[in-house]
Motif scaffolding. Structure first.
Motif, PDB file in Angstrom:
ATOM      1  N   LEU A 167       0.618  -1.359  -0.025  1.00  9.97           N
ATOM      2  CA  LEU A 167      -0.237   0.018  -0.044  1.00  9.97           C
ATOM      3  C   LEU A 167       0.821   1.266  -0.019  1.00  9.97           C
ATOM      4  N   GLU A 168       1.844   1.261   0.661  1.00  7.97           N
ATOM      5  CA  GLU A 168       2.863   2.452   0.944  1.00  7.97           C
ATOM      6  C   GLU A 168       3.589   2.668  -0.513  1.00  7.97           C
ATOM      7  N   ASP A 169       3.723   1.686  -1.103  1.00 10.47           N
ATOM      8  CA  ASP A 169       4.582   1.940  -2.316  1.00 10.47           C
ATOM      9  C   ASP A 169       3.599   2.351  -3.412  1.00 10.47           C
ATOM     10  N   ALA A 170       2.398   1.930  -3.461  1.00 14.94           N
ATOM     11  CA  ALA A 170       1.043   2.631  -4.483  1.00 14.94           C
ATOM     12  C   ALA A 170       0.951   3.912  -4.136  1.00 14.94           C
ATOM     13  N   ILE A 171       0.967   4.317  -2.791  1.00 12.03           N
ATOM     14  CA  ILE A 171       0.822   5.703  -2.498  1.00 12.03           C
ATOM     15  C   ILE A 171       1.728   6.479  -2.849  1.00 12.03           C
ATOM     16  N   LEU A 172       2.896   5.938  -2.749  1.00 14.14           N
ATOM     17  CA  LEU A 172       4.199   7.045  -3.076  1.00 14.14           C
ATOM     18  C   LEU A 172       4.453   7.104  -4.659  1.00 14.14           C
ATOM     19  N   ASP A 173       4.033   5.879  -5.333  1.00 12.11           N
ATOM     20  CA  ASP A 173       3.880   5.967  -6.955  1.00 12.11           C
ATOM     21  C   ASP A 173       2.837   7.038  -7.251  1.00 12.11           C
ATOM     22  N   ALA A 174       1.625   7.073  -6.684  1.00 16.13           N
ATOM     23  CA  ALA A 174       0.530   8.003  -6.973  1.00 16.13           C
ATOM     24  C   ALA A 174       1.276   9.235  -6.833  1.00 16.13           C
ATOM     25  N   ALA A 175       1.584   9.441  -5.626  1.00 13.93           N
ATOM     26  CA  ALA A 175       2.134  11.038  -5.044  1.00 13.93           C
ATOM     27  C   ALA A 175       3.277  11.448  -6.071  1.00 13.93           C
ATOM     28  N   TRP A 176       4.031  10.604  -6.650  1.00 13.99           N
ATOM     29  CA  TRP A 176       5.047  11.000  -7.690  1.00 13.99           C
ATOM     30  C   TRP A 176       4.444  11.538  -8.788  1.00 13.99           C
ATOM     31  N   GLU A 177       3.193  10.740  -9.442  1.00 16.73           N
ATOM     32  CA  GLU A 177       2.572  11.109 -10.590  1.00 16.73           C
ATOM     33  C   GLU A 177       2.009  12.299 -10.331  1.00 16.73           C
ATOM     34  N   VAL A 178       1.389  12.610  -9.177  1.00 22.31           N
ATOM     35  CA  VAL A 178       0.671  14.044  -8.739  1.00 22.31           C
ATOM     36  C   VAL A 178       1.787  15.076  -9.173  1.00 22.31           C
ATOM     37  N   LEU A 179       2.717  14.916  -8.182  1.00 20.32           N
ATOM     38  CA  LEU A 179       3.719  15.792  -7.988  1.00 20.32           C
ATOM     39  C   LEU A 179       4.466  16.218  -9.676  1.00 20.32           C
TER      40      LEU A 179
ATOM     41  N   ASP B 252       4.502  18.084   3.864  1.00 23.96           N
ATOM     42  CA  ASP B 252       5.723  17.788   3.452  1.00 23.96           C
ATOM     43  C   ASP B 252       6.420  16.632   3.688  1.00 23.96           C
ATOM     44  N   ASP B 253       5.809  15.752   4.868  1.00 25.05           N
ATOM     45  CA  ASP B 253       6.331  14.488   5.180  1.00 25.05           C
ATOM     46  C   ASP B 253       6.010  13.652   4.005  1.00 25.05           C
ATOM     47  N   LEU B 254       4.808  13.587   3.350  1.00 29.85           N
ATOM     48  CA  LEU B 254       4.633  12.953   2.236  1.00 29.85           C
ATOM     49  C   LEU B 254       5.353  13.375   1.049  1.00 29.85           C
ATOM     50  N   LEU B 255       5.437  14.423   0.857  1.00 32.73           N
ATOM     51  CA  LEU B 255       6.539  15.114  -0.151  1.00 32.73           C
ATOM     52  C   LEU B 255       8.122  14.408   0.082  1.00 32.73           C
ATOM     53  N   LEU B 256       8.847  14.469   1.304  1.00 33.63           N
ATOM     54  CA  LEU B 256       9.973  14.064   1.345  1.00 33.63           C
ATOM     55  C   LEU B 256      10.021  12.280   1.219  1.00 33.63           C
ATOM     56  N   ALA B 257       8.942  11.827   1.750  1.00 34.61           N
ATOM     57  CA  ALA B 257       8.913  10.428   1.366  1.00 34.61           C
ATOM     58  C   ALA B 257       9.028  10.169   0.019  1.00 34.61           C
ATOM     59  N   THR B 258       8.145  10.717  -0.753  1.00 37.63           N
ATOM     60  CA  THR B 258       8.163  10.376  -2.083  1.00 37.63           C
ATOM     61  C   THR B 258       9.524  10.723  -2.908  1.00 37.63           C
ATOM     62  N   LEU B 259       9.964  11.927  -2.573  1.00 38.52           N
ATOM     63  CA  LEU B 259      11.335  12.383  -3.404  1.00 38.52           C
ATOM     64  C   LEU B 259      12.423  11.373  -2.690  1.00 38.52           C
ATOM     65  N   THR B 260      12.288  10.695  -1.519  1.00 42.13           N
ATOM     66  CA  THR B 260      13.515   9.883  -0.949  1.00 42.13           C
ATOM     67  C   THR B 260      13.225   8.558  -1.828  1.00 42.13           C
TER      68      THR B 260
ATOM     69  N   PHE C  66      -0.123  19.148  -4.990  1.00 41.53           N
ATOM     70  CA  PHE C  66       0.298  18.144  -4.493  1.00 41.53           C
ATOM     71  C   PHE C  66      -0.442  18.007  -3.007  1.00 41.53           C
ATOM     72  N   THR C  67      -1.841  17.545  -3.051  1.00 38.54           N
ATOM     73  CA  THR C  67      -2.808  17.354  -1.721  1.00 38.54           C
ATOM     74  C   THR C  67      -2.835  16.193  -1.477  1.00 38.54           C
ATOM     75  N   TYR C  68      -3.577  15.800  -0.377  1.00 43.92           N
ATOM     76  CA  TYR C  68      -4.114  14.611   0.187  1.00 43.92           C
ATOM     77  C   TYR C  68      -4.861  14.109  -0.579  1.00 43.92           C
ATOM     78  N   GLU C  69      -5.996  14.923  -1.054  1.00 44.36           N
ATOM     79  CA  GLU C  69      -6.983  14.474  -1.796  1.00 44.36           C
ATOM     80  C   GLU C  69      -6.704  14.027  -3.008  1.00 44.36           C
ATOM     81  N   ALA C  70      -5.661  14.721  -3.672  1.00 41.95           N
ATOM     82  CA  ALA C  70      -5.138  14.220  -5.100  1.00 41.95           C
ATOM     83  C   ALA C  70      -4.521  12.926  -4.963  1.00 41.95           C
ATOM     84  N   VAL C  71      -3.467  12.853  -4.035  1.00 44.95           N
ATOM     85  CA  VAL C  71      -2.656  11.734  -3.776  1.00 44.95           C
ATOM     86  C   VAL C  71      -3.744  10.431  -3.674  1.00 44.95           C
ATOM     87  N   ALA C  72      -4.702  10.656  -2.494  1.00 42.90           N
ATOM     88  CA  ALA C  72      -5.453   9.460  -2.236  1.00 42.90           C
ATOM     89  C   ALA C  72      -6.316   9.010  -3.365  1.00 42.90           C
ATOM     90  N   ALA C  73      -6.936   9.945  -4.150  1.00 41.77           N
ATOM     91  CA  ALA C  73      -7.619   9.914  -5.341  1.00 41.77           C
ATOM     92  C   ALA C  73      -7.035   9.029  -6.433  1.00 41.77           C
TER      93      ALA C  73
END
Length: 232
Positions: free
Chosen positions: A42-54, A86-94, A62-69
């Motif tokens: 699940l975490e990998d899927a979320i970070l993949d989605a977060a990267w795409e949103v970014l 920003d915690d989510l952003l740094l996790a995504t970039l890492t 880059f919002t919780y709503e956009a990443v969750a959707a």
């Protein structure tokens, strides 16, 4: 559209295509079984989605709503793992900002040039693209690309050029004297400066010039001012 914006659009498309390939080759992020994902999957899927949103919308979008959707999950799932955006952003970039290979050729000069070539090939699209997409983040956080890079570096890990210089000292190519961090890391800083100001890969002759005409003479120069010596 001018050439600068065309390059950014091309980089967005290339990086987006890479994300799509990773998604197609890995676990499904938005299917009917999304709610059954757990733990690392699940975490990998979320970070993949977060990267795409970014990539698509930048830091402003880059919002919780956009990443969750995009990930096919809910906002509370994100909040539990990353309480601040920003915690989510740094996790995504890492996850997606992987270390650049540091050559070990047995030569200070060849290691430096080899690393800059690796960085030029690997970072040129990402650095120019992210400098635009993260402009709002840098402004809101009062930080810079250099500070972000240090944040993404694992704790206690030496920078590439700290490693290169330490190896040269061990081989006897350089004397083991204190050197300011700014001097040691200057080649990458100059490469990044050229990438950000030109929005394109740095010519190879410029990489060689950075090492041969700027960095190596500076490392080996005798200090002429009082203070911490650079080298003997």
């Amino acid at each position: 559209m001018d050439r600068k914006h065309e390059r950014i659009a091309d980089e967005r498309g290339a990086i987006g295509a890479q994300a799509a390939e990773r998604r197609a080759g890995g676990s499904t992020t938005r299917d009917s079984g999304a709610s059954r994902r757990r733990g690392p999957e699940l975490e990998d899927a979320i970070l993949d989605a977060a990267w795409e949103v970014l990539i698509e919308h930048g830091y402003h979008g880059f919002t919780y709503e956009a990443v969750a959707a995009r990930a096919g999950t809910s906002r509370p799932v994100l909040y539990r793992r990353w309480p601040q955006r920003d915690d989510l952003l740094l996790a995504t970039l890492t996850k997606f900002w992987q270390p650049i290979a540091v050559p070990d050729t047995g030569s200070l000069r060849d290691d430096a040039i080899g690393f800059l070539r690796n960085a030029n090939a690997d970072r040129a699209p990402t650095i120019t693209f992210m400098s635009v997409q993260l402009a709002d983040y840098f402004r809101d956080a009062g930080t810079s690309f250099s500070e972000l890079r240090r944040t993404l570096l694992p704790p206690g890990r030496a920078t590439a050029f700290e490693t290169i210089v330490a190896r040269a000292v061990e081989r006897g190519e350089l004397p083991g004297v204190p050197r300011p961090s700014r001097v040691v890391n200057l080649p990458f800083d100059l490469l990044r400066h050229d990438l950000l100001t030109t929005m394109r890969a740095v010519p190879d002759e410029s990489i060689v010039e950075i090492v041969d005409e700027v960095w190596l003479p500076l490392l080996r120069a005798r200090p002429v001012l009082t203070g911490t010596p650079l080298a003997k």
